[in-house]
Scaffold this motif. Structure first.
Motif, mmCIF file in Angstrom:
data_model
loop_
_atom_site.group_PDB
_atom_site.id
_atom_site.type_symbol
_atom_site.label_atom_id
_atom_site.label_comp_id
_atom_site.label_asym_id
_atom_site.label_seq_id
_atom_site.Cartn_x
_atom_site.Cartn_y
_atom_site.Cartn_z
ATOM 1 N N UNK A 20 19.553 42.915 -18.136
ATOM 2 C CA UNK A 20 20.800 42.968 -18.377
ATOM 3 C C UNK A 20 21.503 42.682 -17.310
ATOM 4 N N UNK A 21 21.274 42.483 -15.932
ATOM 5 C CA UNK A 21 21.907 42.496 -14.738
ATOM 6 C C UNK A 21 22.983 43.721 -14.437
ATOM 7 N N UNK A 22 22.343 44.818 -15.112
ATOM 8 C CA UNK A 22 23.112 46.109 -15.074
ATOM 9 C C UNK A 22 22.341 47.235 -14.154
ATOM 10 N N UNK A 23 23.043 48.086 -13.411
ATOM 11 C CA UNK A 23 22.740 49.045 -12.768
ATOM 12 C C UNK A 23 22.816 50.432 -13.169
ATOM 13 N N UNK A 24 22.316 51.200 -12.687
ATOM 14 C CA UNK A 24 22.279 52.881 -13.046
ATOM 15 C C UNK A 24 22.692 53.788 -11.950
ATOM 16 N N UNK A 25 23.314 54.926 -12.249
ATOM 17 C CA UNK A 25 23.758 55.908 -11.470
ATOM 18 C C UNK A 25 23.500 57.248 -12.129
ATOM 19 N N UNK A 26 22.666 58.149 -11.284
ATOM 20 C CA UNK A 26 22.051 59.459 -11.820
ATOM 21 C C UNK A 26 23.110 60.652 -11.162
ATOM 22 N N UNK A 27 23.562 61.480 -11.889
ATOM 23 C CA UNK A 27 24.037 62.755 -11.687
ATOM 24 C C UNK A 27 23.381 63.755 -12.104
ATOM 25 N N UNK A 28 22.802 64.342 -11.100
ATOM 26 C CA UNK A 28 21.746 65.603 -11.228
ATOM 27 C C UNK A 28 22.347 66.660 -10.848
ATOM 28 N N UNK A 29 21.993 68.016 -11.520
ATOM 29 C CA UNK A 29 22.124 69.371 -10.944
ATOM 30 C C UNK A 29 20.622 69.825 -10.934
ATOM 31 N N UNK A 30 20.133 70.362 -12.210
ATOM 32 C CA UNK A 30 19.057 71.111 -12.304
ATOM 33 C C UNK A 30 17.682 70.218 -11.844
ATOM 34 N N UNK A 31 17.830 68.982 -11.773
ATOM 35 C CA UNK A 31 16.605 68.237 -11.239
ATOM 36 C C UNK A 31 16.722 67.857 -9.648
ATOM 37 N N UNK A 32 17.890 68.142 -9.072
ATOM 38 C CA UNK A 32 18.001 68.108 -7.717
ATOM 39 C C UNK A 32 17.594 66.800 -7.123
ATOM 40 N N UNK A 33 17.680 65.624 -7.728
ATOM 41 C CA UNK A 33 17.645 64.211 -7.271
ATOM 42 C C UNK A 33 16.148 63.776 -7.808
ATOM 43 N N UNK A 34 15.384 64.426 -8.567
ATOM 44 C CA UNK A 34 14.185 64.059 -8.841
ATOM 45 C C UNK A 34 14.194 62.838 -9.827
ATOM 46 N N UNK A 35 15.333 62.479 -10.620
ATOM 47 C CA UNK A 35 15.430 61.332 -11.425
ATOM 48 C C UNK A 35 15.637 60.016 -10.397
ATOM 49 N N UNK A 36 16.519 60.251 -9.481
ATOM 50 C CA UNK A 36 16.917 59.176 -8.454
ATOM 51 C C UNK A 36 15.500 58.950 -7.804
ATOM 52 N N UNK A 37 14.655 59.884 -7.380
ATOM 53 C CA UNK A 37 13.462 60.014 -6.616
ATOM 54 C C UNK A 37 12.276 59.001 -7.505
ATOM 55 N N UNK A 38 12.120 59.370 -8.823
ATOM 56 C CA UNK A 38 11.685 58.615 -9.803
ATOM 57 C C UNK A 38 11.886 57.054 -9.900
ATOM 58 N N UNK A 39 13.121 56.991 -10.149
ATOM 59 C CA UNK A 39 13.647 55.507 -10.096
ATOM 60 C C UNK A 39 13.371 54.855 -8.776
ATOM 61 N N UNK A 40 13.871 55.515 -7.526
ATOM 62 C CA UNK A 40 13.474 54.553 -6.461
ATOM 63 C C UNK A 40 11.992 54.645 -5.791
ATOM 64 N N UNK A 41 11.130 55.143 -6.636
ATOM 65 C CA UNK A 41 9.695 55.322 -6.084
ATOM 66 C C UNK A 41 9.170 53.940 -6.371
#
Length: 164
Positions: A20-41
Motif C-alpha cells: 500500500x506504500x503506507x507506514x505504521x506507528x506504534x503507541x505502547x504502554x503495557x507492552x513497553x515497546x514490544x510491538x515496535x521490537x517485533x516489527x523491527x525484528x
C-alpha cells in the motif's frame, strides 16, 4: 519474550503495508515497546515501520501523544477513550498512516475494580480515523499478557489492512 515468535505475523503485516506504500506507528504502554521490537525484528521493516512511542506514564501519554489530561483523569489510562486518543495522537505526531495503540494492566499488581490484571485496550487508526477499539482480557503472568497483547495487535492490524 522471543520476538521470533511473531515473525510470520510481522512479515505478512509488512508485506501488506509495503504493498500500500503506507507506514505504521506504534503507541505502547503495557507492552513497553514490544510491538515496535517485533516489527523491527525483520529486515526491511524500515520500508513500513515509521516509529514507536513507549508512553508508560500518564504524563508521557499526554506530552508525547496529546492524550488530554482530563480524559486520563476521567477514564483512567486503561480505557477505551485513552486507547483511541493514543492511536489518533500517534498519527498526528508521525508520518505514518496506520497506528496501533495498547494500554493495559499486565500485572501482577495494578488491578482496580472493573479492571483486573490482564485487561488491555487495543486501538487501530488509519488516516485519522479510529477503525477499532477493543477491550481484551488475557490470562497468565505479566509476560504472557504482554505476548498475547502483541499477537492480538499484529493480527488486528493485518485484518484492518485487509478490510481497508
Amino acid at each position: 519474550m522471543v520476538v521470533k515468535t511473531f515473525e510470520a505475523d510481522v512479515l505478512a503485516l509488512g508485506d501488506a503495508l509495503r504493498a500500500r506504500g503506507e507506514k505504521l506507528v506504534a503507541a505502547e504502554s503495557c507492552t513497553g515497546g514490544l510491538i515496535a521490537a517485533a516489527c523491527t525484528s525483520v529486515a526491511g521493516s524500515s520500508d513500513w515501520f515509521e516509529r514507536g512511542f513507549v508512553t508508560y506514564s500518564n504524563e508521557a501519554k499526554n506530552e508525547c501523544l496529546g492524550v488530554p489530561a482530563t480524559t486520563l483523569q476521567r477514564h483512567g489510562a486503561v480505557s477505551e477513550p485513552v486507547a483511541r486518543a493514543m492511536a489518533e495522537g500517534a498519527l498526528k505526531v508521525s508520518y505514518a498512516r496506520w497506528s496501533v495503540a495498547v494500554t493495559g494492566i499486565a500485572g501482577p499488581g495494578g488491578a482496580v475494580p472493573g479492571k483486573p490484571v490482564g485487561t488491555v485496550w487495543l486501538s487501530i487508526a488509519h488516516a485519522g480515523e479510529v477503525l477499532l477499539a477493543e477491550r481484551l482480557q488475557f490470562d497468565g503472568d505479566r509476560t504472557s499478557v504482554r505476548e498475547q497483547t502483541v499477537r492480538r495487535a499484529l493480527q488486528q492490524l493485518r485484518a484492518a489492512l485487509e478490510a481497508a
